[in-house]
Design an enzyme around this catalytic site. Structure first.
Site, PDB file in Angstrom:
ATOM      1  N   ASP A   1      -2.081  -0.713   7.254  1.00  0.00           N
ATOM      2  CA  ASP A   1      -1.351  -1.511   7.157  1.00  0.00           C
ATOM      3  C   ASP A   1      -2.211  -2.746   6.803  1.00  0.00           C
ATOM      4  O   ASP A   1      -2.724  -3.344   5.277  1.00  0.00           O
ATOM      5  CB  ASP A   1      -0.422  -1.758   7.214  1.00  0.00           C
ATOM      6  CG  ASP A   1       0.945  -0.900   7.259  1.00  0.00           C
ATOM      7  OD1 ASP A   1       0.134   0.785   6.634  1.00  0.00           O
ATOM      8  OD2 ASP A   1       1.904  -0.964   7.888  1.00  0.00           O
TER       9      ASP A   1
ATOM     10  N   ARG B   1       0.857  -0.954  -0.250  1.00  0.00           N
ATOM     11  CA  ARG B   1       0.049   0.016   0.048  1.00  0.00           C
ATOM     12  C   ARG B   1       0.747   1.013   0.161  1.00  0.00           C
ATOM     13  O   ARG B   1       2.080   1.758   0.386  1.00  0.00           O
ATOM     14  CB  ARG B   1      -0.997   0.053   0.702  1.00  0.00           C
ATOM     15  CG  ARG B   1      -0.307   0.342   2.854  1.00  0.00           C
ATOM     16  CD  ARG B   1       0.234   1.329   2.872  1.00  0.00           C
ATOM     17  NE  ARG B   1       0.709   1.518   4.840  1.00  0.00           N
ATOM     18  CZ  ARG B   1       1.478   2.284   4.302  1.00  0.00           C
ATOM     19  NH1 ARG B   1       2.781   2.558   3.854  1.00  0.00           N
ATOM     20  NH2 ARG B   1       2.353   2.048   5.619  1.00  0.00           N
TER      21      ARG B   1
ATOM     22  N   SER C   1       5.309  -3.550   2.991  1.00  0.00           N
ATOM     23  CA  SER C   1       5.992  -4.984   2.515  1.00  0.00           C
ATOM     24  C   SER C   1       5.234  -6.302   3.858  1.00  0.00           C
ATOM     25  O   SER C   1       4.770  -7.229   3.520  1.00  0.00           O
ATOM     26  CB  SER C   1       6.824  -5.504   1.644  1.00  0.00           C
ATOM     27  OG  SER C   1       8.325  -5.019   3.177  1.00  0.00           O
TER      28      SER C   1
ATOM     29  N   ASP D   1      -2.877   6.837  13.127  1.00  0.00           N
ATOM     30  CA  ASP D   1      -3.473   4.965  12.942  1.00  0.00           C
ATOM     31  C   ASP D   1      -3.503   4.627  14.737  1.00  0.00           C
ATOM     32  O   ASP D   1      -4.581   4.681  15.486  1.00  0.00           O
ATOM     33  CB  ASP D   1      -3.297   3.793  12.323  1.00  0.00           C
ATOM     34  CG  ASP D   1      -1.554   3.108  12.069  1.00  0.00           C
ATOM     35  OD1 ASP D   1      -0.477   4.058  12.812  1.00  0.00           O
ATOM     36  OD2 ASP D   1      -1.534   2.460  11.260  1.00  0.00           O
TER      37      ASP D   1
ATOM     38  N   GLY E   1       8.465   1.683   3.031  1.00  0.00           N
ATOM     39  CA  GLY E   1       7.643   1.897   3.389  1.00  0.00           C
ATOM     40  C   GLY E   1       6.518   1.970   3.055  1.00  0.00           C
ATOM     41  O   GLY E   1       5.047   2.195   3.121  1.00  0.00           O
TER      42      GLY E   1
ATOM     43  N   GLU F   1      -0.710  10.409   7.900  1.00  0.00           N
ATOM     44  CA  GLU F   1       0.836   9.779   9.273  1.00  0.00           C
ATOM     45  C   GLU F   1       0.783   9.665  10.347  1.00  0.00           C
ATOM     46  O   GLU F   1       1.057  10.624  11.222  1.00  0.00           O
ATOM     47  CB  GLU F   1       1.923   9.811   8.053  1.00  0.00           C
ATOM     48  CG  GLU F   1       3.058   8.900   7.499  1.00  0.00           C
ATOM     49  CD  GLU F   1       2.384   8.192   6.356  1.00  0.00           C
ATOM     50  OE1 GLU F   1       2.128   7.221   7.096  1.00  0.00           O
ATOM     51  OE2 GLU F   1       2.356   8.425   5.214  1.00  0.00           O
TER      52      GLU F   1
HETATM   53  P1  NG1 Z   1       4.952   1.449   7.460  1.00  0.00           P
HETATM   54  O1  NG1 Z   1       5.004   2.300   6.222  1.00  0.00           O
HETATM   55  O2  NG1 Z   1       4.864  -0.123   6.676  1.00  0.00           O
HETATM   56  O3  NG1 Z   1       6.394   1.166   7.964  1.00  0.00           O
HETATM   57  C1  NG1 Z   1       4.217   1.755   9.594  1.00  0.00           C
HETATM   58  C2  NG1 Z   1       3.068   1.290  10.114  1.00  0.00           C
HETATM   59  C3  NG1 Z   1       1.903   1.926   9.762  1.00  0.00           C
HETATM   60  C4  NG1 Z   1       1.461   3.326  10.040  1.00  0.00           C
HETATM   61  C5  NG1 Z   1       3.048   4.064   9.580  1.00  0.00           C
HETATM   62  C6  NG1 Z   1       2.766   5.340   9.731  1.00  0.00           C
HETATM   63  C7  NG1 Z   1       3.961  -1.302  10.589  1.00  0.00           C
HETATM   64  C8  NG1 Z   1       2.974  -2.418  10.077  1.00  0.00           C
HETATM   65  N1  NG1 Z   1       2.836  -0.212  10.201  1.00  0.00           N
HETATM   66  O4  NG1 Z   1       3.590   2.232   8.241  1.00  0.00           O
HETATM   67  O5  NG1 Z   1       0.732   1.381  10.944  1.00  0.00           O
HETATM   68  O6  NG1 Z   1       2.079   3.818  11.952  1.00  0.00           O
HETATM   69  O7  NG1 Z   1       3.831   3.345  10.434  1.00  0.00           O
HETATM   70  O8  NG1 Z   1       1.346   5.615   9.631  1.00  0.00           O
HETATM   71  O9  NG1 Z   1       4.968  -0.671  11.579  1.00  0.00           O
END
Ligand code: NG1
Length: 457
Positions: A188, A42, A144, A51, A141, A48
């Site tokens: 996510d 995604r 995955s 959540d 980011g 950002e």
């Molecule tokens: P990513 O971008 O996958 O590191 C993380 C968190 C989300 C959210 C975003 C910031 C995980 C799996 N996901 O995403 O829940 O907090 O950062 O908006 O760590």
């Protein structure tokens, strides 16, 4: 057809990847898979670090995915293989599945299995043989990790002949993924399971609710990798968890300052905002700024601001691994509260096809992530600057930050020119030739799906 390089697979149609995966499954395990699961990555358009604060986000699923082919094992053993040789083969028993290697890919399968066991009953889950193929760059980011968790859980459920409603599964897997040590929210897993093609997904939390927001024609989203990995196994996880803790403390401080008007205690900013709908983000930030200095606080100052001992709160976020020495409460609250308002406005802009309005909100989100949440880095700043020079209507870091990707709003007709300009401004300077593998348009895609392929040969 051969599996091809990782880059070739990244842009191959999913049907071809599925055929290839089934053939390779047969080579590895000597039988045909029963099922193939596809789980998308995604890109978060806006919202950002909202959540885990119980505030909304607006991501979309992309046309990059993790596929897993699977077949039941008949016992409780799980065998994992990956088409990408950088991910080692691994086997474990469902009765005893500790995470042995922090940061390894198999820990996400083990986390998903924990979730499935909590759902079906620990002793009722049968194992399986699984083969994975992924086209979502890791540490970028683009989530995955959650795609891997969702694919793993759906694969395990499928070989156990079980299906679960996507909404419940999203909630369950948000909790399960925390098992790897990141105190993440549920954005996510929700978008991975519930996205609709052609749409972004507005997500609200506690309880989880989603609604699709159609993306009108005219503009495209282009993702650009900063080439700084943001793997959640080391420093990025510590920094992320510290942000979670700072937000928890900032919310406590605001709750303390508003004790006279709040009818009940709150879990997070989402509760607080819902209980005081007449107060704008600016008013809430002002309340906090009247009781806190604008600089980062030490533990003694935080205890005074929340009206209690800080230590009690560490158990609330589940981990002390993110414990650092100072807490930037006012800054973190400023980002989170203003970001939630930007999500509301971005949803309206998207529904109205107001591209320039959406672009301004994306730029504002990036500035807030950089200045108040402090999750940007020099390379992301360079990329955002180059994107604006190249005519992006909006450009921002996406995902947790600390590296990874930017997401850029670009008029669809201008995408090739935008890619060329970014190639010159960012990638060529670093000696990176194949810029289009790192700077590419993403298509709003469907959520995860399970395909029954064949029985035993
Ligand atoms: P990513 O971008 O996958 O590191 C993380 C968190 C989300 C959210 C975003 C910031 C995980 C799996 N996901 O995403 O829940 O907090 O950062 O908006 O760590």
């Amino acid at each position: 057809m051969s599996a091809g390089s990782r880059e070739e697979r990244a842009f191959a149609p999913e049907a071809d990847r599925i055929d290839e995966l089934c053939a390779r499954f047969f080579q590895h395990y000597g039988r045909r898979p029963q099922v193939v699961v596809s789980a998308p990555g995604r890109v978060n358009l806006i919202g950002e670090h909202t959540d885990y604060n119980g505030l909304p986000a607006l991501p979309m699923a992309i046309d990059r995915s993790i596929l897993v082919a699977g077949a039941e094992a008949g016992d409780r053993r799980v065998r994992l293989r990956n088409l990408d040789p950088q991910f080692r083969s691994y086997a474990y028993d469902l009765s005893d599945a500790p995470i042995r290697t922090k940061g390894s890919w198999e820990q996400y399968h083990i986390a998903a299995a924990r979730g499935v066991k909590s759902l079906l009953g620990t002793k009722k889950v049968r194992g399986g043989d699984f083969l994975f193929d992924g086209t979502i760059p890791s540490g970028s980011g683009l989530s995955s990790s959650s795609a891997l968790v969702v694919a793993s859980a759906l694969g395990l459920l499928a070989v156990n002949d079980r299906e679960e409603p996507a909404l419940q599964l999203a909630e369950l897997l948000a909790v399960a993924e925390r098992f790897v040590g990141t105190q993440s929210g549920g954005m996510d897993q929700a978008v991975c399971l519930l996205a609709e093609p052609g749409c972004a997904l507005r997500i609200d939390f506690d309880p989880l609710r989603t609604r699709p927001v159609r993306i009108p024609a005219g503009c495209s989203f282009v993702v650009c990798h900063s080439m700084v990995p943001a793997e959640k196994s080391g420093a990025a996880q510590v920094a992320y968890n510290h942000r979670v803790l700072e937000c928890t403390l900032a919310c406590r401080a605001l709750e303390h300052a508003l004790a006279d008007v709040l009818p009940r205690s709150v879990r997070h900013f989402g509760d607080l905002v819902a209980l005081l709908p007449e107060r704008s983000p600016a008013e809430l930030i002002e309340v906090l700024s009247n009781s806190l200095p604008p600089r980062p606080l030490d533990e003694r100052e935080v205890s005074a601001a929340i009206g209690g001992a800080i230590d009690k709160l560490f158990s609330g976020v589940g981990s002390t691994s993110g414990r650092e020495s100072t807490y930037a409460l006012l800054q973190r609250a400023t980002h989170v509260l203003t970001e939630a308002e930007r999500v509301e406005r971005a949803e309206s802009a998207l529904r109205a096809g107001d591209w320039s309005g959406l672009g301004v909100l994306m730029d504002g989100s990036h500035a807030s992530c950089r200045d108040d949440f402090e999750v940007s880095c020099a390379e992301l700043e360079e990329l955002v600057g180059a994107a604006k020079q190249a005519g992006a209507l909006g450009a921002r870091l996406t995902g947790a930050g600390f590296g990874g990707c930017t997401v850029n709003l670009v008029r669809s007709a201008d995408v090739p020119l935008f890619q060329t300009m970014l190639e010159r401004a960012f990638y060529q300077r670093r000696g990176i030739k194949n810029a289009t593998s790192h700077c590419f348009e993403v298509v709003p895609s469907a959520g995860a799906r399970v395909v029954r392929v064949a029985g035993e040969a």
